[in-house]
Design a protein around this motif. Sequence first.
Motif, mmCIF file in Angstrom:
data_model
loop_
_atom_site.group_PDB
_atom_site.id
_atom_site.type_symbol
_atom_site.label_atom_id
_atom_site.label_comp_id
_atom_site.label_asym_id
_atom_site.label_seq_id
_atom_site.Cartn_x
_atom_site.Cartn_y
_atom_site.Cartn_z
ATOM 1 N N HIS A 49 0.825 -1.202 0.000
ATOM 2 C CA HIS A 49 0.000 0.000 0.000
ATOM 3 C C HIS A 49 0.864 1.258 0.000
ATOM 4 C CE1 HIS A 49 -3.577 -2.519 0.868
ATOM 5 N NE2 HIS A 49 -2.623 -3.284 1.329
ATOM 6 N N GLY A 50 1.960 1.201 -0.741
ATOM 7 C CA GLY A 50 2.800 2.374 -0.929
ATOM 8 C C GLY A 50 3.869 2.590 0.120
ATOM 9 N N SER A 51 4.079 1.626 1.012
ATOM 10 C CA SER A 51 5.102 1.810 2.038
ATOM 11 C C SER A 51 5.629 0.458 2.505
ATOM 12 C CB SER A 51 4.537 2.604 3.219
ATOM 13 O OG SER A 51 5.590 3.056 4.054
ATOM 14 N N ILE A 52 6.409 0.482 3.581
ATOM 15 C CA ILE A 52 7.010 -0.758 4.068
ATOM 16 C C ILE A 52 5.968 -1.618 4.775
ATOM 17 C CG2 ILE A 52 9.236 0.392 4.285
ATOM 18 C CD1 ILE A 52 8.949 0.180 7.326
ATOM 19 N N SER A 53 6.278 -2.895 4.898
ATOM 20 C CA SER A 53 5.352 -3.814 5.552
ATOM 21 C C SER A 53 5.358 -3.607 7.064
ATOM 22 C CB SER A 53 5.724 -5.259 5.227
ATOM 23 O OG SER A 53 6.925 -5.617 5.883
ATOM 24 N N GLY A 54 4.290 -4.012 7.688
ATOM 25 C CA GLY A 54 4.161 -3.895 9.140
ATOM 26 C C GLY A 54 5.192 -4.704 9.894
ATOM 27 N N VAL A 55 5.526 -5.916 9.397
ATOM 28 C CA VAL A 55 6.490 -6.741 10.141
ATOM 29 C C VAL A 55 7.889 -6.137 10.089
ATOM 30 C CG1 VAL A 55 5.178 -8.892 9.990
ATOM 31 C CG2 VAL A 55 6.866 -8.375 8.224
ATOM 32 N N VAL A 56 8.254 -5.529 8.971
ATOM 33 C CA VAL A 56 9.567 -4.878 8.886
ATOM 34 C C VAL A 56 9.581 -3.658 9.809
ATOM 35 C CG1 VAL A 56 11.162 -3.623 7.369
ATOM 36 C CG2 VAL A 56 10.111 -5.760 6.589
ATOM 37 N N LYS A 57 8.530 -2.848 9.771
ATOM 38 C CA LYS A 57 8.461 -1.671 10.642
ATOM 39 C C LYS A 57 8.480 -2.079 12.112
ATOM 40 C CE LYS A 57 7.814 2.788 11.467
ATOM 41 N NZ LYS A 57 7.913 2.880 12.899
ATOM 42 N N ASN A 58 7.770 -3.134 12.463
ATOM 43 C CA ASN A 58 7.750 -3.608 13.848
ATOM 44 C C ASN A 58 9.153 -4.009 14.308
ATOM 45 O OD1 ASN A 58 6.233 -4.437 16.289
ATOM 46 N ND2 ASN A 58 6.907 -6.480 15.667
ATOM 47 N N ALA A 59 9.891 -4.691 13.445
ATOM 48 C CA ALA A 59 11.265 -5.078 13.791
ATOM 49 C C ALA A 59 12.125 -3.838 13.996
ATOM 50 C CB ALA A 59 11.855 -5.972 12.704
ATOM 51 N N LEU A 60 12.005 -2.870 13.110
ATOM 52 C CA LEU A 60 12.795 -1.646 13.239
ATOM 53 C C LEU A 60 12.407 -0.853 14.482
ATOM 54 C CD1 LEU A 60 12.902 -0.582 9.490
ATOM 55 C CD2 LEU A 60 14.735 -1.625 10.839
ATOM 56 N N ASP A 61 11.129 -0.870 14.854
ATOM 57 C CA ASP A 61 10.706 -0.188 16.077
ATOM 58 C C ASP A 61 11.398 -0.769 17.305
ATOM 59 O OD1 ASP A 61 9.028 1.491 14.657
ATOM 60 O OD2 ASP A 61 7.203 0.382 15.142
ATOM 61 N N LEU A 62 11.694 -2.039 17.277
ATOM 62 C CA LEU A 62 12.360 -2.700 18.401
ATOM 63 C C LEU A 62 13.759 -2.132 18.661
ATOM 64 C CD1 LEU A 62 11.937 -4.925 20.490
ATOM 65 C CD2 LEU A 62 12.714 -6.572 18.796
ATOM 66 N N LEU A 63 14.343 -1.467 17.675
ATOM 67 C CA LEU A 63 15.670 -0.868 17.856
ATOM 68 C C LEU A 63 15.661 0.278 18.860
ATOM 69 C CD1 LEU A 63 17.094 -1.003 14.245
ATOM 70 C CD2 LEU A 63 17.287 -2.655 16.114
ATOM 71 N N GLU A 64 14.480 0.684 19.299
ATOM 72 C CA GLU A 64 14.400 1.680 20.369
ATOM 73 C C GLU A 64 15.099 1.159 21.628
ATOM 74 O OE1 GLU A 64 13.745 5.299 22.028
ATOM 75 O OE2 GLU A 64 13.458 4.716 19.945
ATOM 76 N N ILE B 145 11.138 2.598 -1.037
ATOM 77 C CA ILE B 145 12.542 3.005 -0.877
ATOM 78 C C ILE B 145 12.614 4.346 -0.151
ATOM 79 C CG2 ILE B 145 14.601 3.808 -2.114
ATOM 80 C CD1 ILE B 145 14.429 0.773 -2.140
ATOM 81 N N ALA B 146 11.754 5.284 -0.530
ATOM 82 C CA ALA B 146 11.753 6.599 0.126
ATOM 83 C C ALA B 146 11.430 6.464 1.613
ATOM 84 C CB ALA B 146 10.755 7.532 -0.557
ATOM 85 N N ALA B 147 10.464 5.623 1.950
ATOM 86 C CA ALA B 147 10.116 5.412 3.360
ATOM 87 C C ALA B 147 11.285 4.775 4.113
ATOM 88 C CB ALA B 147 8.870 4.532 3.468
ATOM 89 N N LEU B 148 11.933 3.795 3.498
ATOM 90 C CA LEU B 148 13.086 3.155 4.147
ATOM 91 C C LEU B 148 14.222 4.154 4.372
ATOM 92 C CD1 LEU B 148 13.151 -0.300 2.309
ATOM 93 C CD2 LEU B 148 12.748 0.076 4.757
ATOM 94 N N ARG B 149 14.494 4.979 3.377
ATOM 95 C CA ARG B 149 15.547 6.000 3.547
ATOM 96 C C ARG B 149 15.228 6.934 4.710
ATOM 97 N NH1 ARG B 149 19.451 6.148 -0.265
ATOM 98 N NH2 ARG B 149 18.987 5.295 -2.310
ATOM 99 N N SER B 150 13.994 7.349 4.794
ATOM 100 C CA SER B 150 13.581 8.242 5.873
ATOM 101 C C SER B 150 13.744 7.576 7.241
ATOM 102 C CB SER B 150 12.117 8.666 5.652
ATOM 103 O OG SER B 150 11.691 9.517 6.671
ATOM 104 N N ILE B 151 13.354 6.330 7.338
ATOM 105 C CA ILE B 151 13.486 5.588 8.601
ATOM 106 C C ILE B 151 14.954 5.409 8.965
ATOM 107 C CG2 ILE B 151 13.137 3.325 9.683
ATOM 108 C CD1 ILE B 151 10.465 3.218 8.050
ATOM 109 N N VAL B 152 15.785 5.052 7.994
ATOM 110 C CA VAL B 152 17.220 4.864 8.263
ATOM 111 C C VAL B 152 17.845 6.180 8.729
ATOM 112 C CG1 VAL B 152 19.463 4.307 7.227
ATOM 113 C CG2 VAL B 152 17.476 2.846 6.796
ATOM 114 N N HIS B 153 17.482 7.276 8.108
ATOM 115 C CA HIS B 153 17.989 8.577 8.569
ATOM 116 C C HIS B 153 17.551 8.844 10.007
ATOM 117 C CE1 HIS B 153 18.465 10.098 4.202
ATOM 118 N NE2 HIS B 153 19.628 9.716 4.684
ATOM 119 N N ALA B 154 16.286 8.553 10.324
ATOM 120 C CA ALA B 154 15.788 8.758 11.684
ATOM 121 C C ALA B 154 16.538 7.885 12.692
ATOM 122 C CB ALA B 154 14.291 8.471 11.752
ATOM 123 N N LEU B 155 16.999 6.722 12.232
ATOM 124 C CA LEU B 155 17.756 5.808 13.096
ATOM 125 C C LEU B 155 19.263 6.080 13.024
ATOM 126 C CD1 LEU B 155 15.774 2.511 12.407
ATOM 127 C CD2 LEU B 155 15.747 3.890 14.499
#
Length: 193
Positions: free
Chosen positions: A88-103, A134-144
């Motif tokens: 739906h135009g962005s990253i999957s929920g399971v990938v985002k959930n894994a990245l959220d765990l990096l908190e 890709i744009a969403a992933l880049r933004s998340i990586v920059h935030a991290l």
Amino acid sequence: MAASTAHLPLVVGIGGTIGGVSSTERALRIALDAAEREGFQTRMFGGADMARLPLYDPKCSDRNEHERAFVDAIRAASAVIIASPGYHGSISGVVKNALDLLEDTARDDRPYLADMPVGLIATAYGWQATGSTIAALRSIVHALRGWPTPFAAAINTQITKFDDEGGASDPAVVEQLALIGRQVARFAPLATN
């Protein structure tokens, strides 16, 4: 981890979908294999691994063994490759959930993905979602606090088919994925200096 590879720097791969080995996971494996050829050990957290991660709860401090293994692998990594299907135009929920765990790494000497090269891969059934993912992933990586590598692979799975032997129907796609593996391997020493 085999004794012969224990001393090698680590590239962690994150990606896939729940419900079996996906084209996203196969693409990630090609990139990780390229990093191995550059002298790195790799560890992949695919769809089945991410399915074992409960929804991220920032108030919970009691992590299960799968959450701890994931966070510990990122802490030990010299580089990361993230592969996500375009949902739906962005990253999957399971990938985002894994990245959220990096908190959980927020107070580490090296928080999140700080100073690490991060390769990016997006797969989708069509072109539109690959670019926005890709744009969403880049933004998340920059935030991290990570460094997205110069090249990211956008793969249209309507055109490119992956096989069980680690290949794809388009040799140019295989080369693009290998380039991501080579880039994270080449940039990783810069992060540790």
